[in-house]
Design a protein around this motif. Sequence first.
Motif, PDB file in Angstrom:
ATOM      1  N   THR A 208      -6.626 -10.202  17.045  1.00 46.67           N
ATOM      2  CA  THR A 208      -6.426  -9.643  15.690  1.00 46.67           C
ATOM      3  C   THR A 208      -5.488 -10.881  14.816  1.00 46.67           C
ATOM      4  O   THR A 208      -4.773 -11.384  15.484  1.00 46.67           O
ATOM      5  N   THR A 209      -6.220 -11.131  13.675  1.00 48.16           N
ATOM      6  CA  THR A 209      -5.506 -12.142  13.108  1.00 48.16           C
ATOM      7  C   THR A 209      -4.376 -11.538  12.216  1.00 48.16           C
ATOM      8  O   THR A 209      -4.229 -10.369  12.024  1.00 48.16           O
ATOM      9  N   THR A 210      -3.734 -12.549  11.344  1.00 47.20           N
ATOM     10  CA  THR A 210      -2.399 -12.098  10.930  1.00 47.20           C
ATOM     11  C   THR A 210      -3.091 -11.363   9.447  1.00 47.20           C
ATOM     12  O   THR A 210      -2.202 -10.307   9.208  1.00 47.20           O
ATOM     13  N   GLY A 211      -4.059 -11.690   9.001  1.00 41.91           N
ATOM     14  CA  GLY A 211      -4.637 -11.009   7.940  1.00 41.91           C
ATOM     15  C   GLY A 211      -5.060  -9.369   8.287  1.00 41.91           C
ATOM     16  O   GLY A 211      -4.752  -8.554   7.238  1.00 41.91           O
ATOM     17  N   GLN A 212      -5.590  -9.492   9.631  1.00 45.42           N
ATOM     18  CA  GLN A 212      -6.154  -8.313   9.976  1.00 45.42           C
ATOM     19  C   GLN A 212      -5.033  -7.215  10.044  1.00 45.42           C
ATOM     20  O   GLN A 212      -4.885  -6.099   9.747  1.00 45.42           O
ATOM     21  N   MET A 213      -4.014  -7.765  10.698  1.00 49.29           N
ATOM     22  CA  MET A 213      -2.728  -7.004  11.215  1.00 49.29           C
ATOM     23  C   MET A 213      -2.009  -6.520   9.840  1.00 49.29           C
ATOM     24  O   MET A 213      -1.607  -5.210   9.488  1.00 49.29           O
ATOM     25  N   THR A 214      -2.116  -7.364   8.799  1.00 46.59           N
ATOM     26  CA  THR A 214      -1.644  -6.902   7.546  1.00 46.59           C
ATOM     27  C   THR A 214      -2.066  -5.638   6.910  1.00 46.59           C
ATOM     28  O   THR A 214      -1.817  -4.822   6.270  1.00 46.59           O
ATOM     29  N   GLU A 215      -3.738  -5.870   6.872  1.00 45.57           N
ATOM     30  CA  GLU A 215      -4.433  -4.791   6.711  1.00 45.57           C
ATOM     31  C   GLU A 215      -4.382  -3.293   7.041  1.00 45.57           C
ATOM     32  O   GLU A 215      -4.321  -2.171   6.531  1.00 45.57           O
ATOM     33  N   VAL A 216      -4.316  -3.582   8.325  1.00 49.50           N
ATOM     34  CA  VAL A 216      -4.214  -2.551   9.240  1.00 49.50           C
ATOM     35  C   VAL A 216      -2.720  -1.592   9.029  1.00 49.50           C
ATOM     36  O   VAL A 216      -2.839  -0.322   8.898  1.00 49.50           O
ATOM     37  N   LEU A 217      -1.798  -2.251   8.967  1.00 53.84           N
ATOM     38  CA  LEU A 217      -0.367  -1.744   8.558  1.00 53.84           C
ATOM     39  C   LEU A 217      -0.385  -1.055   7.106  1.00 53.84           C
ATOM     40  O   LEU A 217       0.041   0.223   7.151  1.00 53.84           O
ATOM     41  N   SER A 218      -1.062  -1.890   6.281  1.00 54.62           N
ATOM     42  CA  SER A 218      -1.183  -1.164   4.971  1.00 54.62           C
ATOM     43  C   SER A 218      -2.050   0.059   4.727  1.00 54.62           C
ATOM     44  O   SER A 218      -1.519   1.119   4.173  1.00 54.62           O
ATOM     45  N   GLY A 219      -3.066   0.023   5.710  1.00 52.66           N
ATOM     46  CA  GLY A 219      -4.204   1.098   5.670  1.00 52.66           C
ATOM     47  C   GLY A 219      -3.427   2.380   6.541  1.00 52.66           C
ATOM     48  O   GLY A 219      -3.564   3.514   5.889  1.00 52.66           O
ATOM     49  N   ILE A 220      -2.637   1.917   7.492  1.00 52.35           N
ATOM     50  CA  ILE A 220      -2.061   3.382   8.004  1.00 52.35           C
ATOM     51  C   ILE A 220      -1.016   3.915   7.178  1.00 52.35           C
ATOM     52  O   ILE A 220      -1.071   5.213   7.172  1.00 52.35           O
TER      53      ILE A 220
END
Length: 540
Positions: free
Chosen positions: A438-450
């Motif tokens: 998981t990349t940094t950008g993906q982690m940020t999007e997942v946190l915002s989505g949850i």
Amino acid sequence: MLASLPMTAAGPLLAATLLLAAPQGSPPSREKDATPPPPAPVRVHPLSPRASLQSFLDLCRAGRFGPAAVHLDMDTTPGGAGATAARRLKEVLDRHLWFDMDAVSPEPGGDGDDGLAPDRELLGTIPTPEGDQDVLMIRRGGGEPPGWVFAPGTVARIDEWYAQLDRNWLRERMPASLVRPGPLELQWWQWAALPVAVLLAWLASRLTGAVLRPLIRHLTSRTRSEIDDLLLEKLEGPVLLALALALFRSETVFLDLTLPAQGFIDAALRAVLLLAVFWGLTRLVDVAVVALERSAWMDERPEIRAFLPFGARVGRLVVLALGLVTVLQEFNFTVTGLLAGMGLAGMAAALAGQKSIENLLGSATILADRPFLAGHFVRVDDLVGTVESIGLRSTRIRTLDRTLVTIPNGRLSEMRLETFAARDRIRLACTLGLTYSTTTGQMTEVLSGIEAVLREHPRVAGDPLRVRFAEFGDSALKIEILAYLETTDFNEFLALRQGIYLQFMRVVEENGCAFAFPTRTLHVEPAEVTLRRPDGSGAS
């Protein structure tokens, strides 16, 4: 000498026995007794005021009024009226004066310390409209028996005193056998009238109850509450008994009872009235229990309903015990020993039923603190289940395995109790693990989505709510999630949690990420191998 006021008594006449002089010079006992000898009986001289008064009373009780007249100084009374004077004097004395024989002098010379002349003895006083008048005895001179007689002034006032008594016309017209004194110094016509008075009082009270009952029921029927109807039903018996006692007491005024008889009847009436009062109190306990059962307060505390019968029995026993002690005191019984015995019996019962009392107190503690109610899902130490019932001795819990566990309330009150029914919301807490790809950008999007999933959900409380990248795990990038669902139904919570978890999976998938699972990478290093020829030479 007697006191100037008449004495009231609550029992039969306590007349002293006429004791003649005992012979002197009895040989002393050779054996020494450890206990002190009883006091020597008072010797009553046959020519003393006490002996003459006792003889007069005994003759009148036997109906021998003629011989009793010898104790009257008849100098101022016409001849042939001695028996009538003796009878009338006896009735006057019965109504106004009651003798304490121990206070009358047993010596032939009378009481020398009473401040009167040596030949006079004051027996008491008779109340009249003109004031109290003395009843005197005088010593007859010359030693002619009896030694003491009623004084001429006393004899002269007999007709005046008798005329002041009520219902003389009735006594004058009764047969001689009915006016003869019987037990308690009551004349036989009075004994015959007492049961008739009791019957009349009972009938009058029943008639009064029959007249007033429909009226009172009409008034209570106009109210919304049923408690007043229950009060009327429960208190009818005690009230009618008290009314009958009051009617009987008013009837005794017309019976012209003697002082001790009236005192005894008054004491008996007070005792029965106290019984009626405490009877009514026990009925009030029953009414209070019914009112408590029907109250809204009890509807909010259904677990206390099982304690009401026990509490009602205890209340009635306490009221009856107090009534018994009060009635015994009314008859001058010493209740100190009884109370001490009851205290010892209570201590013995407490020691014998220590565990039962402990469980009962534990039940009271549970009901007072209300840590849980019947139907609540609870955890008791390591036990998890649903409370089925809370009894006087124990509490029953249905476990998740559908077994039934019974715990004594005394022990339960000391255990760690946790009830899930008291929750206002249920916590949602979980940890997600993403792969290390998981990349940094993906982690940020997942946190915002949850976090958006949680904040947009209608059943998720807005605060507290937390979605954080927590740590680098051994095989995953860990995300911690904390939120509270606004529900107290655990089954509903499970359904809501399932829907939220599915949305978490959608967020992870939409951002091209994957959930991690425990993995292990094995790295193999290449190694050199040496081959040997048959001749012993080798090559790598």
